[in-house]
Design an enzyme around this catalytic site. Structure first.
Site, PDB file in Angstrom:
ATOM      1  N   HIS A 145       0.831  -1.211   0.000  1.00 62.25           N
ATOM      2  CA  HIS A 145       0.000   0.000   0.000  1.00 62.25           C
ATOM      3  C   HIS A 145       0.862   1.256   0.000  1.00 62.25           C
ATOM      4  CE1 HIS A 145      -3.229   2.763   1.395  1.00 62.25           C
ATOM      5  NE2 HIS A 145      -2.250   3.289   2.097  1.00 62.25           N
ATOM      6  N   GLU A 146       1.831   1.309   0.885  1.00 64.26           N
ATOM      7  CA  GLU A 146       2.669   2.503   0.998  1.00 64.26           C
ATOM      8  C   GLU A 146       3.523   2.713  -0.256  1.00 64.26           C
ATOM      9  OE1 GLU A 146       2.143   4.601   3.238  1.00 64.26           O
ATOM     10  OE2 GLU A 146       0.915   3.358   4.563  1.00 64.26           O
ATOM     11  N   HIS A 149       1.582   4.297  -3.084  1.00 64.24           N
ATOM     12  CA  HIS A 149       1.460   5.757  -3.025  1.00 64.24           C
ATOM     13  C   HIS A 149       2.602   6.417  -3.797  1.00 64.24           C
ATOM     14  CE1 HIS A 149      -1.968   6.545  -0.524  1.00 64.24           C
ATOM     15  NE2 HIS A 149      -1.507   5.881   0.526  1.00 64.24           N
ATOM     16  N   GLU A 208      -6.217   6.656  -1.182  1.00 66.41           N
ATOM     17  CA  GLU A 208      -5.974   5.538  -0.275  1.00 66.41           C
ATOM     18  C   GLU A 208      -6.529   4.248  -0.860  1.00 66.41           C
ATOM     19  OE1 GLU A 208      -4.241   5.382   2.578  1.00 66.41           O
ATOM     20  OE2 GLU A 208      -3.637   7.448   2.217  1.00 66.41           O
TER      21      GLU A 208
END
Length: 282
Positions: A145-146, A149, A208
């Site tokens: 997920h990070e 980004h 997100e």
């Protein structure tokens, strides 16, 4: 019969600041660089070039390492696990995108349940999140997920949208300069709240969700069972359920929303898992 002279220029002059702001916004929209996400196909405008992004990321990363120097974990099983998962995810990310980041990880001894990835691929993991991730697949959920980004250039997109929003609000405020200060303040407060809850927070939640989607594909492609993403967010939900902020007031989706979206994307992730792997990664 007396002739009544109208003040034809008073109203247009008051609108000059707003008109200038709109003109600047149109110019930015026309000239800003656009990028297309290789994983989702979404095209968006950005406010920084790759070199500027990496410079900001390096500066922020150096500052974090300086501030947390006494808490940096230099070696051990935690560091090895984080580096292993990061390396696998980096290879997975590069399979479908022109991604050439110099990925680097720092592990910080802290009870904080958090991890983040700065523009350009500099990652910080706080040990407080490891009991929640529990294992490599749980950690891959977080790091995927990070890292998404960063690869999606979300920071540069946020900067562009923030600049547009602030320019528009500045133009409105300038056009209301002759209004009664109390009324002007009330109008600007209403516009600010409307922008925050109607645009800024929903947009943040969209980013997100996009990072959740792409991170799920990364972890599956890297050999981690994507079903573990659901289990991780269930653990997070159980830990933070008390006193949680309502979704519409938050810049993140609720855990239940995240779980529902991940389950919707699961067939796609399972295809990635099967295509690139024959057995779950350790």
């Amino acid at each position: 019969m007396p002739i009544k002279l109208e003040r034809k220029h008073a109203f247009p002059i008051a609108l000059v600041p707003l008109m200038l702001a709109v003109g600047f916004i149109l110019f930015k929209l026309f000239t800003a660089s656009k990028v297309t996400n290789p994983e989702t196909g979404r095209t968006h405008r950005i406010g920084l070039n790759p070199e500027q992004e990496q410079k900001l990321g390096l500066e922020a990363y150096a500052q974090v390492r300086h501030d947390e120097a006494s808490k940096l974990v230099q070696s051990g099983s935690e560091v090895e696990l984080v580096k292993l998962v990061t390396a696998k995810l980096a290879k997975a990310a590069a399979r479908k995108g022109d991604i050439h980041y110099d990925w680097e990880v720092s592990v910080i001894r802290s009870a904080e349940v958090n991890a983040f990835c700065l523009p350009g691929g500099k990652i910080v993991v706080y040990t407080g999140i490891l009991p929640v991730t529990q294992h490599a697949a749980g950690l891959a959920t977080v790091l995927g997920h990070e890292m998404a980004h960063a690869t999606s250039r979300h920071g540069a997109e946020r900067l562009f949208r923030t600049e547009i929003t602030q320019t528009l609000l500045g133009g409105v405020q300038g056009s209301l300069a002759q209004m009664d200060p109390v009324k002007r303040q009330a109008i600007m407060a209403a516009l600010g709240a409307g922008t925050k809850y109607g645009n800024t927070l929903p947009f943040s939640r969209e980013q997100e969700s996009e990072a959740d989607h792409i991170g799920l594909l990364y972890m599956a492609r890297a050999g981690y069972d994507p079903q573990e993403a659901v289990a991780f967010w269930q653990r997070m939900d159980a830990q933070r359920r008390k006193g949680s902020t309502p979704e519409y007031l938050s810049d993140h989706p609720s855990h239940s929303t995240r779980i529902g979206q991940i389950e919707k994307w699961m067939p796609e992730a399972q295809k990635e898992f099967v295509q690139y792997n024959h057995a779950p990664a350790a």
